[in-house]
Write a protein that holds these residues in place. Structure first.
Motif, PDB file in Angstrom:
ATOM      1  N   ARG A 298      -3.746   2.832  10.854  1.00 33.42           N
ATOM      2  CA  ARG A 298      -2.733   2.286   9.935  1.00 33.42           C
ATOM      3  C   ARG A 298      -2.939   2.803   8.510  1.00 33.42           C
ATOM      4  O   ARG A 298      -1.980   3.160   7.825  1.00 33.42           O
ATOM      5  CB  ARG A 298      -2.775   0.760   9.944  1.00 33.42           C
ATOM      6  CG  ARG A 298      -2.216   0.136  11.204  1.00 33.42           C
ATOM      7  CD  ARG A 298      -2.045  -1.371  11.074  1.00 33.42           C
ATOM      8  NE  ARG A 298      -3.296  -2.070  10.860  1.00 33.42           N
ATOM      9  CZ  ARG A 298      -4.104  -2.502  11.823  1.00 33.42           C
ATOM     10  NH1 ARG A 298      -3.784  -2.299  13.088  1.00 33.42           N
ATOM     11  NH2 ARG A 298      -5.215  -3.140  11.533  1.00 33.42           N
ATOM     12  N   THR A 299      -4.187   2.866   8.083  1.00 34.86           N
ATOM     13  CA  THR A 299      -4.487   3.315   6.725  1.00 34.86           C
ATOM     14  C   THR A 299      -4.055   4.753   6.501  1.00 34.86           C
ATOM     15  O   THR A 299      -3.486   5.095   5.460  1.00 34.86           O
ATOM     16  CB  THR A 299      -6.003   3.166   6.436  1.00 34.86           C
ATOM     17  OG1 THR A 299      -6.346   1.781   6.574  1.00 34.86           O
ATOM     18  CG2 THR A 299      -6.367   3.641   5.052  1.00 34.86           C
ATOM     19  N   VAL A 300      -4.321   5.615   7.472  1.00 37.41           N
ATOM     20  CA  VAL A 300      -3.952   7.019   7.338  1.00 37.41           C
ATOM     21  C   VAL A 300      -2.447   7.211   7.516  1.00 37.41           C
ATOM     22  O   VAL A 300      -1.826   8.014   6.825  1.00 37.41           O
ATOM     23  CB  VAL A 300      -4.738   7.886   8.358  1.00 37.41           C
ATOM     24  CG1 VAL A 300      -4.236   9.315   8.365  1.00 37.41           C
ATOM     25  CG2 VAL A 300      -6.221   7.845   8.026  1.00 37.41           C
ATOM     26  N   ALA A 301      -1.836   6.452   8.414  1.00 36.67           N
ATOM     27  CA  ALA A 301      -0.399   6.602   8.672  1.00 36.67           C
ATOM     28  C   ALA A 301       0.456   6.091   7.521  1.00 36.67           C
ATOM     29  O   ALA A 301       1.536   6.619   7.267  1.00 36.67           O
ATOM     30  CB  ALA A 301      -0.020   5.874   9.960  1.00 36.67           C
ATOM     31  N   SER A 302      -0.018   5.095   6.814  1.00 39.79           N
ATOM     32  CA  SER A 302       0.787   4.466   5.769  1.00 39.79           C
ATOM     33  C   SER A 302       1.288   5.437   4.701  1.00 39.79           C
ATOM     34  O   SER A 302       2.483   5.473   4.421  1.00 39.79           O
ATOM     35  CB  SER A 302      -0.007   3.321   5.131  1.00 39.79           C
ATOM     36  OG  SER A 302       0.766   2.662   4.178  1.00 39.79           O
ATOM     37  N   PRO A 303       0.433   6.255   4.092  1.00 37.72           N
ATOM     38  CA  PRO A 303       0.966   7.176   3.072  1.00 37.72           C
ATOM     39  C   PRO A 303       1.822   8.297   3.656  1.00 37.72           C
ATOM     40  O   PRO A 303       2.640   8.885   2.969  1.00 37.72           O
ATOM     41  CB  PRO A 303      -0.285   7.753   2.400  1.00 37.72           C
ATOM     42  CG  PRO A 303      -1.422   7.444   3.279  1.00 37.72           C
ATOM     43  CD  PRO A 303      -1.030   6.299   4.143  1.00 37.72           C
ATOM     44  N   ILE A 304       1.648   8.567   4.940  1.00 31.42           N
ATOM     45  CA  ILE A 304       2.429   9.632   5.578  1.00 31.42           C
ATOM     46  C   ILE A 304       3.798   9.120   6.001  1.00 31.42           C
ATOM     47  O   ILE A 304       4.829   9.738   5.725  1.00 31.42           O
ATOM     48  CB  ILE A 304       1.669  10.201   6.803  1.00 31.42           C
ATOM     49  CG1 ILE A 304       0.370  10.855   6.339  1.00 31.42           C
ATOM     50  CG2 ILE A 304       2.537  11.186   7.575  1.00 31.42           C
ATOM     51  CD1 ILE A 304      -0.583  11.201   7.462  1.00 31.42           C
ATOM     52  N   LEU A 305       3.817   7.954   6.657  1.00 31.58           N
ATOM     53  CA  LEU A 305       5.058   7.422   7.212  1.00 31.58           C
ATOM     54  C   LEU A 305       5.747   6.417   6.292  1.00 31.58           C
ATOM     55  O   LEU A 305       6.924   6.124   6.479  1.00 31.58           O
ATOM     56  CB  LEU A 305       4.783   6.740   8.554  1.00 31.58           C
ATOM     57  CG  LEU A 305       4.169   7.627   9.640  1.00 31.58           C
ATOM     58  CD1 LEU A 305       3.837   6.797  10.865  1.00 31.58           C
ATOM     59  CD2 LEU A 305       5.110   8.771   9.988  1.00 31.58           C
ATOM     60  N   GLY A 306       5.021   5.875   5.366  1.00 35.12           N
ATOM     61  CA  GLY A 306       5.560   4.796   4.540  1.00 35.12           C
ATOM     62  C   GLY A 306       5.188   3.457   5.185  1.00 35.12           C
ATOM     63  O   GLY A 306       5.170   3.329   6.402  1.00 35.12           O
ATOM     64  N   ASP A 307       4.897   2.486   4.357  1.00 33.44           N
ATOM     65  CA  ASP A 307       4.415   1.179   4.853  1.00 33.44           C
ATOM     66  C   ASP A 307       5.345   0.529   5.861  1.00 33.44           C
ATOM     67  O   ASP A 307       4.888  -0.038   6.842  1.00 33.44           O
ATOM     68  CB  ASP A 307       4.206   0.222   3.672  1.00 33.44           C
ATOM     69  CG  ASP A 307       3.035   0.612   2.809  1.00 33.44           C
ATOM     70  OD1 ASP A 307       2.131   1.317   3.316  1.00 33.44           O
ATOM     71  OD2 ASP A 307       3.008   0.214   1.636  1.00 33.44           O
ATOM     72  N   GLU A 308       6.623   0.611   5.632  1.00 29.96           N
ATOM     73  CA  GLU A 308       7.553  -0.108   6.510  1.00 29.96           C
ATOM     74  C   GLU A 308       7.639   0.501   7.905  1.00 29.96           C
ATOM     75  O   GLU A 308       8.075  -0.134   8.841  1.00 29.96           O
ATOM     76  CB  GLU A 308       8.957  -0.166   5.888  1.00 29.96           C
ATOM     77  CG  GLU A 308       9.614   1.185   5.613  1.00 29.96           C
ATOM     78  CD  GLU A 308       9.143   1.852   4.330  1.00 29.96           C
ATOM     79  OE1 GLU A 308       9.470   3.030   4.146  1.00 29.96           O
ATOM     80  OE2 GLU A 308       8.448   1.211   3.529  1.00 29.96           O
TER      81      GLU A 308
ATOM     82  N   VAL B  21       4.925   1.665   9.604  1.00 27.50           N
ATOM     83  CA  VAL B  21       3.615   1.594  10.257  1.00 27.50           C
ATOM     84  C   VAL B  21       3.455   0.206  10.880  1.00 27.50           C
ATOM     85  O   VAL B  21       3.388  -0.788  10.167  1.00 27.50           O
ATOM     86  CB  VAL B  21       2.470   1.856   9.249  1.00 27.50           C
ATOM     87  CG1 VAL B  21       1.123   1.715   9.939  1.00 27.50           C
ATOM     88  CG2 VAL B  21       2.624   3.231   8.613  1.00 27.50           C
ATOM     89  N   PRO B  22       3.428   0.127  12.223  1.00 29.70           N
ATOM     90  CA  PRO B  22       3.240  -1.176  12.870  1.00 29.70           C
ATOM     91  C   PRO B  22       1.938  -1.822  12.440  1.00 29.70           C
ATOM     92  O   PRO B  22       0.907  -1.174  12.369  1.00 29.70           O
ATOM     93  CB  PRO B  22       3.184  -0.821  14.366  1.00 29.70           C
ATOM     94  CG  PRO B  22       3.798   0.530  14.485  1.00 29.70           C
ATOM     95  CD  PRO B  22       3.546   1.219  13.171  1.00 29.70           C
ATOM     96  N   GLY B  23       2.005  -3.105  12.109  1.00 35.06           N
ATOM     97  CA  GLY B  23       0.815  -3.848  11.725  1.00 35.06           C
ATOM     98  C   GLY B  23       0.374  -3.633  10.293  1.00 35.06           C
ATOM     99  O   GLY B  23      -0.643  -4.134   9.872  1.00 35.06           O
ATOM    100  N   SER B  24       1.132  -2.857   9.527  1.00 34.09           N
ATOM    101  CA  SER B  24       0.757  -2.613   8.139  1.00 34.09           C
ATOM    102  C   SER B  24       0.928  -3.882   7.344  1.00 34.09           C
ATOM    103  O   SER B  24       1.915  -4.586   7.462  1.00 34.09           O
ATOM    104  CB  SER B  24       1.623  -1.505   7.542  1.00 34.09           C
ATOM    105  OG  SER B  24       1.270  -1.287   6.187  1.00 34.09           O
ATOM    106  N   SER B  25      -0.049  -4.188   6.513  1.00 38.85           N
ATOM    107  CA  SER B  25       0.001  -5.429   5.713  1.00 38.85           C
ATOM    108  C   SER B  25       0.367  -5.159   4.271  1.00 38.85           C
ATOM    109  O   SER B  25       0.268  -6.017   3.436  1.00 38.85           O
ATOM    110  CB  SER B  25      -1.341  -6.154   5.810  1.00 38.85           C
ATOM    111  OG  SER B  25      -2.366  -5.308   5.312  1.00 38.85           O
ATOM    112  N   ARG B  26       0.726  -3.959   3.960  1.00 32.54           N
ATOM    113  CA  ARG B  26       1.074  -3.639   2.566  1.00 32.54           C
ATOM    114  C   ARG B  26       2.515  -3.951   2.278  1.00 32.54           C
ATOM    115  O   ARG B  26       3.374  -3.961   3.016  1.00 32.54           O
ATOM    116  CB  ARG B  26       0.833  -2.155   2.289  1.00 32.54           C
ATOM    117  CG  ARG B  26      -0.642  -1.853   2.296  1.00 32.54           C
ATOM    118  CD  ARG B  26      -0.821  -0.424   1.894  1.00 32.54           C
ATOM    119  NE  ARG B  26      -2.220  -0.070   2.025  1.00 32.54           N
ATOM    120  CZ  ARG B  26      -2.699   1.093   1.741  1.00 32.54           C
ATOM    121  NH1 ARG B  26      -1.928   2.047   1.299  1.00 32.54           N
ATOM    122  NH2 ARG B  26      -3.945   1.365   1.878  1.00 32.54           N
TER     123      ARG B  26
END
Length: 110
Positions: free
Chosen positions: A93-103, A105-110
Protein backbone atom coordinates in the motif's frame (compact mmCIF):
# COMPACT_ATOMS: atom_id res chain seq x y z
CA UNK A 1 29.77 -6.15 46.22
CA UNK A 2 31.54 -6.93 49.42
CA UNK A 3 35.07 -7.75 50.49
CA UNK A 4 34.74 -11.32 49.16
CA UNK A 5 33.58 -10.22 45.72
CA UNK A 6 35.64 -11.44 42.78
CA UNK A 7 35.33 -9.93 39.32
CA UNK A 8 34.08 -12.44 36.76
CA UNK A 9 33.11 -10.27 33.80
CA UNK A 10 29.54 -11.55 34.08
CA UNK A 11 26.52 -9.25 34.08
CA UNK A 12 24.57 -11.13 36.77
CA UNK A 13 26.35 -12.80 39.67
CA UNK A 14 25.86 -13.86 43.23
CA UNK A 15 26.95 -11.36 45.88
CA UNK A 16 30.48 -12.79 45.84
CA UNK A 17 30.78 -12.55 42.04
CA UNK A 18 30.21 -16.26 41.46
CA UNK A 19 28.07 -17.15 38.42
CA UNK A 20 24.36 -17.74 38.78
CA UNK A 21 23.14 -20.93 37.14
CA UNK A 22 20.96 -20.01 34.11
CA UNK A 23 18.12 -22.21 35.37
CA UNK A 24 17.68 -19.77 38.28
CA UNK A 25 16.55 -17.07 35.85
CA UNK A 26 14.04 -19.40 34.23
CA UNK A 27 12.75 -20.47 37.65
CA UNK A 28 12.39 -16.83 38.71
CA UNK A 29 10.56 -15.98 35.47
CA UNK A 30 8.17 -18.92 35.81
CA UNK A 31 7.46 -18.04 39.44
CA UNK A 32 6.59 -14.44 38.54
CA UNK A 33 4.42 -15.34 35.55
CA UNK A 34 2.42 -17.81 37.66
CA UNK A 35 1.94 -15.14 40.33
CA UNK A 36 0.47 -12.74 37.76
CA UNK A 37 -1.64 -15.33 35.91
CA UNK A 38 0.15 -14.61 32.64
CA UNK A 39 0.25 -17.35 30.01
CA UNK A 40 3.02 -19.87 30.57
CA UNK A 41 5.91 -19.41 28.15
CA UNK A 42 9.62 -20.07 28.38
CA UNK A 43 11.92 -17.20 29.29
CA UNK A 44 13.64 -17.61 25.93
CA UNK A 45 10.28 -17.04 24.22
CA UNK A 46 10.44 -13.46 25.50
CA UNK A 47 13.16 -12.82 22.88
CA UNK A 48 10.76 -13.90 20.16
CA UNK A 49 7.95 -11.83 21.63
CA UNK A 50 10.20 -8.77 21.84
CA UNK A 51 11.54 -9.19 18.29
CA UNK A 52 8.11 -9.69 16.75
CA UNK A 53 6.59 -6.77 18.68
CA UNK A 54 9.50 -4.46 17.87
CA UNK A 55 9.41 -5.25 14.15
CA UNK A 56 5.62 -4.92 14.09
CA UNK A 57 5.95 -1.51 15.80
CA UNK A 58 8.33 -0.32 13.08
CA UNK A 59 11.62 -0.55 14.97
CA UNK A 60 14.27 -0.87 12.25
CA UNK A 61 15.42 -4.46 11.78
CA UNK A 62 19.06 -3.40 12.23
CA UNK A 63 18.22 -2.06 15.70
CA UNK A 64 16.29 -5.22 16.64
CA UNK A 65 19.19 -7.33 15.38
CA UNK A 66 21.70 -5.41 17.48
CA UNK A 67 19.53 -5.57 20.60
CA UNK A 68 19.18 -9.35 20.21
CA UNK A 69 22.93 -9.73 19.73
CA UNK A 70 22.66 -11.32 16.31
CA UNK A 71 25.88 -11.48 14.30
CA UNK A 72 24.12 -9.96 11.28
CA UNK A 73 20.75 -8.62 10.28
CA UNK A 74 19.95 -11.58 8.03
CA UNK A 75 19.58 -13.82 11.09
CA UNK A 76 16.96 -11.45 12.48
CA UNK A 77 15.12 -11.10 9.18
CA UNK A 78 15.18 -14.84 8.45
CA UNK A 79 13.93 -15.69 11.93
CA UNK A 80 11.26 -13.07 12.59
CA UNK A 81 9.88 -11.41 9.48
CA UNK A 82 7.91 -14.44 8.29
CA UNK A 83 5.50 -13.84 11.18
CA UNK A 84 4.54 -10.37 9.97
CA UNK A 85 2.41 -10.79 6.83
CA UNK A 86 0.56 -7.54 7.55
CA UNK A 87 3.83 -5.69 6.96
CA UNK A 88 3.89 -7.07 3.43
CA UNK A 89 0.43 -5.69 2.74
CA UNK A 90 1.34 -2.34 4.31
CA UNK A 91 4.49 -2.15 2.20
CA UNK A 92 2.46 -2.76 -0.96
CA UNK A 93 0.00 0.00 0.00
CA UNK A 94 2.80 2.42 0.88
CA UNK A 95 4.57 1.94 -2.44
CA UNK A 96 1.36 1.88 -4.50
CA UNK A 97 -0.06 5.06 -2.98
CA UNK A 98 2.25 7.61 -4.67
CA UNK A 99 2.04 5.69 -7.94
CA UNK A 100 -1.71 5.07 -8.12
CA UNK A 101 -3.00 7.81 -5.85
CA UNK A 102 -4.52 7.20 -2.42
CA UNK A 103 -8.07 6.72 -3.61
CA UNK A 104 -7.04 3.86 -5.95
CA UNK A 105 -5.15 1.84 -3.32
CA UNK A 106 -7.33 -0.70 -1.45
CA UNK A 107 -6.93 -0.38 2.30
CA UNK A 108 -5.13 2.96 2.08
CA UNK A 109 -5.69 5.05 5.19
CA UNK A 110 -4.49 8.34 3.78
Amino acid sequence: MGPGYRESGLVFTKLDGAPIHPRRFSDWFEQHTRATSLPTIRLHDMRHSYASAALRAGVPAKVVSARLGHANISITLDTYTHVLPEQDAQAARTVASPILGDEDVPGSSR
